[in-house]
Every structure is written in structure tokens, then in C-alpha cells.
Design a protein around this motif. Sequence first.
Motif, PDB file in Angstrom:
ATOM      1  N   PRO A 165      -3.182   7.266   5.251  1.00 41.94           N
ATOM      2  CA  PRO A 165      -3.101   5.802   5.148  1.00 41.94           C
ATOM      3  C   PRO A 165      -2.202   5.305   4.029  1.00 41.94           C
ATOM      4  CG  PRO A 165      -5.232   6.617   4.389  1.00 41.94           C
ATOM      5  CD  PRO A 165      -4.535   7.767   5.008  1.00 41.94           C
ATOM      6  N   SER A 166      -2.076   6.065   2.933  1.00 44.87           N
ATOM      7  CA  SER A 166      -1.238   5.600   1.830  1.00 44.87           C
ATOM      8  C   SER A 166       0.220   5.482   2.240  1.00 44.87           C
ATOM      9  CB  SER A 166      -1.374   6.544   0.631  1.00 44.87           C
ATOM     10  OG  SER A 166      -0.927   7.845   0.975  1.00 44.87           O
ATOM     11  N   ARG A 167       0.646   6.313   3.241  1.00 46.71           N
ATOM     12  CA  ARG A 167       2.023   6.223   3.745  1.00 46.71           C
ATOM     13  C   ARG A 167       2.084   5.647   5.153  1.00 46.71           C
ATOM     14  NH1 ARG A 167       1.907  11.364   1.390  1.00 46.71           N
ATOM     15  NH2 ARG A 167       1.747  12.365   3.429  1.00 46.71           N
ATOM     16  N   ASP A 168       0.908   5.359   5.725  1.00 45.88           N
ATOM     17  CA  ASP A 168       0.800   4.809   7.075  1.00 45.88           C
ATOM     18  C   ASP A 168       1.577   5.662   8.071  1.00 45.88           C
ATOM     19  OD1 ASP A 168      -0.026   3.088   9.059  1.00 45.88           O
ATOM     20  OD2 ASP A 168       1.659   1.712   8.804  1.00 45.88           O
ATOM     21  N   GLU A 169       1.323   6.981   8.052  1.00 46.85           N
ATOM     22  CA  GLU A 169       2.027   7.879   8.969  1.00 46.85           C
ATOM     23  C   GLU A 169       1.135   9.051   9.358  1.00 46.85           C
ATOM     24  OE1 GLU A 169       5.459   9.402   6.985  1.00 46.85           O
ATOM     25  OE2 GLU A 169       4.319  10.744   5.686  1.00 46.85           O
ATOM     26  N   SER A 170       1.439   9.630  10.519  1.00 51.14           N
ATOM     27  CA  SER A 170       0.753  10.832  10.983  1.00 51.14           C
ATOM     28  C   SER A 170       1.723  11.993  10.945  1.00 51.14           C
ATOM     29  CB  SER A 170       0.217  10.642  12.409  1.00 51.14           C
ATOM     30  OG  SER A 170      -0.797   9.661  12.440  1.00 51.14           O
ATOM     31  N   THR A 171       1.252  13.151  10.490  1.00 50.56           N
ATOM     32  CA  THR A 171       2.097  14.336  10.393  1.00 50.56           C
ATOM     33  C   THR A 171       1.379  15.519  11.024  1.00 50.56           C
ATOM     34  OG1 THR A 171       1.187  14.781   8.186  1.00 50.56           O
ATOM     35  CG2 THR A 171       3.274  13.575   8.291  1.00 50.56           C
ATOM     36  N   ASP A 172       2.180  16.489  11.505  1.00 48.91           N
ATOM     37  CA  ASP A 172       1.649  17.730  12.058  1.00 48.91           C
ATOM     38  C   ASP A 172       1.794  18.826  11.011  1.00 48.91           C
ATOM     39  OD1 ASP A 172       1.025  16.688  14.605  1.00 48.91           O
ATOM     40  OD2 ASP A 172       3.143  16.803  15.164  1.00 48.91           O
ATOM     41  N   ARG A 173       0.767  19.633  10.869  1.00 44.28           N
ATOM     42  CA  ARG A 173       0.802  20.707   9.881  1.00 44.28           C
ATOM     43  C   ARG A 173      -0.163  21.817  10.284  1.00 44.28           C
ATOM     44  NH1 ARG A 173      -0.402  17.466   4.733  1.00 44.28           N
ATOM     45  NH2 ARG A 173       0.545  15.769   5.886  1.00 44.28           N
ATOM     46  N   VAL A 174       0.097  23.006   9.814  1.00 43.34           N
ATOM     47  CA  VAL A 174      -0.794  24.148  10.018  1.00 43.34           C
ATOM     48  C   VAL A 174      -1.496  24.426   8.698  1.00 43.34           C
ATOM     49  CG1 VAL A 174      -0.950  26.600  10.570  1.00 43.34           C
ATOM     50  CG2 VAL A 174       0.619  25.132  11.856  1.00 43.34           C
ATOM     51  N   VAL A 175      -2.820  24.591   8.762  1.00 40.08           N
ATOM     52  CA  VAL A 175      -3.592  24.784   7.535  1.00 40.08           C
ATOM     53  C   VAL A 175      -4.473  26.017   7.664  1.00 40.08           C
ATOM     54  CG1 VAL A 175      -3.588  22.303   7.087  1.00 40.08           C
ATOM     55  CG2 VAL A 175      -5.536  23.344   8.261  1.00 40.08           C
ATOM     56  N   ASP A 176      -4.782  26.590   6.507  1.00 33.38           N
ATOM     57  CA  ASP A 176      -5.716  27.704   6.421  1.00 33.38           C
ATOM     58  C   ASP A 176      -7.010  27.178   5.791  1.00 33.38           C
ATOM     59  OD1 ASP A 176      -4.005  30.150   7.175  1.00 33.38           O
ATOM     60  OD2 ASP A 176      -2.761  29.123   5.693  1.00 33.38           O
ATOM     61  N   ASP A 277       0.960   6.143  -4.109  1.00 29.49           N
ATOM     62  CA  ASP A 277       2.368   5.828  -3.916  1.00 29.49           C
ATOM     63  C   ASP A 277       2.516   4.310  -3.840  1.00 29.49           C
ATOM     64  OD1 ASP A 277       2.236   4.879  -1.126  1.00 29.49           O
ATOM     65  OD2 ASP A 277       1.847   6.982  -0.643  1.00 29.49           O
ATOM     66  N   LEU A 278       3.754   3.829  -3.956  1.00 27.93           N
ATOM     67  CA  LEU A 278       4.005   2.391  -4.001  1.00 27.93           C
ATOM     68  C   LEU A 278       3.798   1.727  -2.648  1.00 27.93           C
ATOM     69  CD1 LEU A 278       7.112   2.153  -6.379  1.00 27.93           C
ATOM     70  CD2 LEU A 278       4.682   1.880  -6.917  1.00 27.93           C
ATOM     71  N   GLY A 279       3.903   2.491  -1.559  1.00 31.82           N
ATOM     72  CA  GLY A 279       3.642   1.919  -0.238  1.00 31.82           C
ATOM     73  C   GLY A 279       2.202   1.458  -0.111  1.00 31.82           C
ATOM     74  N   TRP A 280       1.266   2.307  -0.592  1.00 30.34           N
ATOM     75  CA  TRP A 280      -0.135   1.898  -0.575  1.00 30.34           C
ATOM     76  C   TRP A 280      -0.348   0.680  -1.466  1.00 30.34           C
ATOM     77  CZ3 TRP A 280      -3.658   1.238  -4.477  1.00 30.34           C
ATOM     78  CH2 TRP A 280      -4.978   1.018  -4.082  1.00 30.34           C
ATOM     79  N   ALA A 281       0.247   0.706  -2.665  1.00 37.71           N
ATOM     80  CA  ALA A 281       0.083  -0.412  -3.600  1.00 37.71           C
ATOM     81  C   ALA A 281       0.627  -1.705  -3.004  1.00 37.71           C
ATOM     82  CB  ALA A 281       0.790  -0.093  -4.917  1.00 37.71           C
ATOM     83  N   GLN A 282       1.746  -1.618  -2.288  1.00 38.76           N
ATOM     84  CA  GLN A 282       2.325  -2.816  -1.661  1.00 38.76           C
ATOM     85  C   GLN A 282       1.360  -3.419  -0.659  1.00 38.76           C
ATOM     86  OE1 GLN A 282       5.974  -2.041   0.436  1.00 38.76           O
ATOM     87  NE2 GLN A 282       5.827  -3.924   1.619  1.00 38.76           N
ATOM     88  N   ARG A 283       0.819  -2.598   0.223  1.00 38.62           N
ATOM     89  CA  ARG A 283      -0.095  -3.123   1.244  1.00 38.62           C
ATOM     90  C   ARG A 283      -1.380  -3.659   0.623  1.00 38.62           C
ATOM     91  NH1 ARG A 283       1.909   1.498   3.604  1.00 38.62           N
ATOM     92  NH2 ARG A 283       0.069   2.719   3.056  1.00 38.62           N
ATOM     93  N   PHE A 284      -1.868  -2.971  -0.400  1.00 38.47           N
ATOM     94  CA  PHE A 284      -3.113  -3.397  -1.036  1.00 38.47           C
ATOM     95  C   PHE A 284      -2.929  -4.706  -1.801  1.00 38.47           C
ATOM     96  CE2 PHE A 284      -5.610  -3.219  -5.054  1.00 38.47           C
ATOM     97  CZ  PHE A 284      -6.855  -3.469  -4.516  1.00 38.47           C
ATOM     98  N   LEU A 285      -1.883  -4.799  -2.608  1.00 39.22           N
ATOM     99  CA  LEU A 285      -1.717  -5.960  -3.492  1.00 39.22           C
ATOM    100  C   LEU A 285      -1.213  -7.188  -2.747  1.00 39.22           C
ATOM    101  CD1 LEU A 285      -0.211  -4.055  -6.538  1.00 39.22           C
ATOM    102  CD2 LEU A 285      -2.510  -5.024  -6.352  1.00 39.22           C
ATOM    103  N   ALA A 286      -0.497  -6.985  -1.640  1.00 41.57           N
ATOM    104  CA  ALA A 286       0.003  -8.136  -0.892  1.00 41.57           C
ATOM    105  C   ALA A 286      -1.127  -8.972  -0.315  1.00 41.57           C
ATOM    106  CB  ALA A 286       0.931  -7.673   0.238  1.00 41.57           C
ATOM    107  N   GLY A 287      -2.305  -8.390  -0.184  1.00 40.16           N
ATOM    108  CA  GLY A 287      -3.425  -9.124   0.389  1.00 40.16           C
ATOM    109  C   GLY A 287      -4.413  -9.652  -0.629  1.00 40.16           C
ATOM    110  N   GLN A 288      -4.086  -9.599  -1.927  1.00 40.95           N
ATOM    111  CA  GLN A 288      -5.056  -9.986  -2.945  1.00 40.95           C
ATOM    112  C   GLN A 288      -5.009 -11.465  -3.330  1.00 40.95           C
ATOM    113  OE1 GLN A 288      -7.506  -7.894  -3.746  1.00 40.95           O
ATOM    114  NE2 GLN A 288      -6.458  -6.628  -2.206  1.00 40.95           N
ATOM    115  N   GLY A 289      -3.937 -12.174  -2.955  1.00 39.72           N
ATOM    116  CA  GLY A 289      -3.903 -13.606  -3.237  1.00 39.72           C
ATOM    117  C   GLY A 289      -3.602 -13.923  -4.686  1.00 39.72           C
ATOM    118  N   ARG A 290      -3.953 -15.135  -5.088  1.00 43.97           N
ATOM    119  CA  ARG A 290      -3.532 -15.645  -6.393  1.00 43.97           C
ATOM    120  C   ARG A 290      -4.293 -15.029  -7.560  1.00 43.97           C
ATOM    121  NH1 ARG A 290      -4.891 -21.862  -5.774  1.00 43.97           N
ATOM    122  NH2 ARG A 290      -3.925 -21.398  -3.748  1.00 43.97           N
TER     123      ARG A 290
END
Length: 321
Positions: A165-176, A277-290
Motif C-alpha cells: 500500500p505504501s507504493r500502491d502497487e502489486s509485485t510478483d516474488r518468490v519467497v522462502d 516512502d514519500l508516496g505513502w506520505a503524500q496520500r496520507f497527508l493530502a487527506g488531513q485538511g487544515r
Amino acid sequence: MSVPRTPSGDRLGRLLNLVPYLLARPGILISEAATDLGVTGKQLREDLELLWVCGLPGYGPGDLIDMAIDGDHVTISHDAGMDKPLRLNPDEALALIVALRMLAETPGIGTRDAIERALAKIENAAGELAGTPVAVRLPANQKRLTAVRTAVESGHALQLTYYTPSRDESTDRVVDPMRMLMVGGFNYLEAWCRRAEATRLFRIDRIDAFTELDEPSAPPAAAVPHDMSTGVFRPGPELPLVTLRVGRGGRWITEYYPVEQVVRDGAEWQVTMRVTDLGWAQRFLAGQGRDVTVVGPPELLERIRAQAVAALDQYASPAAG
């Protein structure tokens, strides 16, 4: 005769309505107020003692609820903004019902009984609104949790499609996979991510899809489990530093999120905090109002300014057709 103690939820509702009730009746007898509210005089005095140390974040002398008790009479002298009885409009009530239904359907939530009790009370108060045809079902979460746990126990690697959610993207990866754990009411898979070449935590409800591979899980020696004693988010100097000025209505940020510094300057506070990251901060702070003003960094200011300009342009352009 002993009086049975009321549940904390009932007391909270009474406290929320007590301040506006007393504001409308300055100097009322405590015994009279207790009769109106359906409690004993002793219970009401205990409620008043609790209210005396309640207020807005900051909890300075100007933020706490204040009152004068003169013998058997009580008068509220400072309400800390609690001057109206708690009333939910239809949209707010429906939003609470949907959110609570979603929580009740989420696996791994340790407070399900409390959620169901709160949901029952709100549905009862909402009346016909509670019958609105909104169904919340998250069956895939329980299946996914069981399947991931089975894969971890069987020792197989997994191929994930994971939403960040912080980058608003889905990625494919292999994990152990290394282990399953619960932190803050959420289930996580801790695994060695071959894409990042590091140990990562994957929240189960953010795994969009997964495939259990035939190959065994083989975390390398560098795969060290996280120390979860302080929670999932661990702010470090490598993360972006954001500086804000918050008003009274934005001070909750300092209690909900880890912050590095809070400088109290009158009605406004200057807050510095690390973000993923700044993408998360942008989405979060843009909705906080005055109540929240972004001071820095400049890149974040420019991002929010560009977002605001783009939104205003949409209002300025007539809709096609």
C-alpha cells in the motif's frame, strides 16, 4: 446492597453524553443527575473523577475537562470540545457497521467478541439502516491463512503476488518461508525474499495470490528473523524524514504513529517523523485538511501541490458529454 458494575462500553457511552448533559444544567444536584442517567450517586461521582483527567491529546491544563463540584452540585467549566451528545448520522452509522463487519470477518483478530458486541449495539441503534444490503465477506483470507501456514509447515517455497500500500502497487516474488506470526492483530508471513535479497514481512491479507512451489524453502544464512518487540514498523535514518505542523485536531498523529520529535509551540505543534516512502506520505497527508501543514521535505510539498492542482483542474474542466 451492592450495585453490579457496568461494562466499560456502557460507561464510555455514558461519559460521552455526560459532559453535554451537565453543560445544559449548570449547578445540578449530583443526586438528580444520577437519577436522570440511571446510575447511583457513587457511580456518577466516579464518572466525574474520571472525566476530570480526560481531554484532548496534549493533556495540558487547557486541554482537560474541568468542572466545579460545590458540595452536592456540579458545573462544567471547560468541555474540551465535548459539547454535543454523540449522534451518528446515517452515513456514519453505516460506515461503522461495514467496518465492524469487515473486522469480524478478518481472521486472526483477537478481539472478535468485543467487535461483535459493538456491532450488535450499533445495529440495534441504527434500526432499519442496519438492514441495508451490504454484505462483507472475506473468505479468501481464512483460506489463504490456512494454505500459507500449511506451506510453511511443509517446508516449500512460495510464489507471491503481493500488494504494497505504501507504493500502491502489486509485485510478483518468490519467497522462502521462515515462520508465521501475529503482530498488532494481523497475521504475517516472515520469509526470505529472493527479489529483495532480504528478510521481509508479508501481511497475509495483502497477498493477492500465491502458488506453492515444488522446491523446498531454503532461507540463506543471512535470513535473520525480525525483532518484533517494538512492532512491525522500525523507523531508521535511511527512511525519509517528514516535518509537519499540526493543530489541535491533528495531534492524534503523534499518538498513532512513531515520531522522532514534537515541539509544542502554542496551539500548533511541529512534528518530525520517518515514513516508509514519500508516496505513502503524500496520500496520507493530502487527506488531513487544515489541521496538518507540511513543512518539508520540498519534494513532498511539490507532490502534494501538484496533486491539489490536478484535482482543481478536474473541477475547472466541464465533464465530457
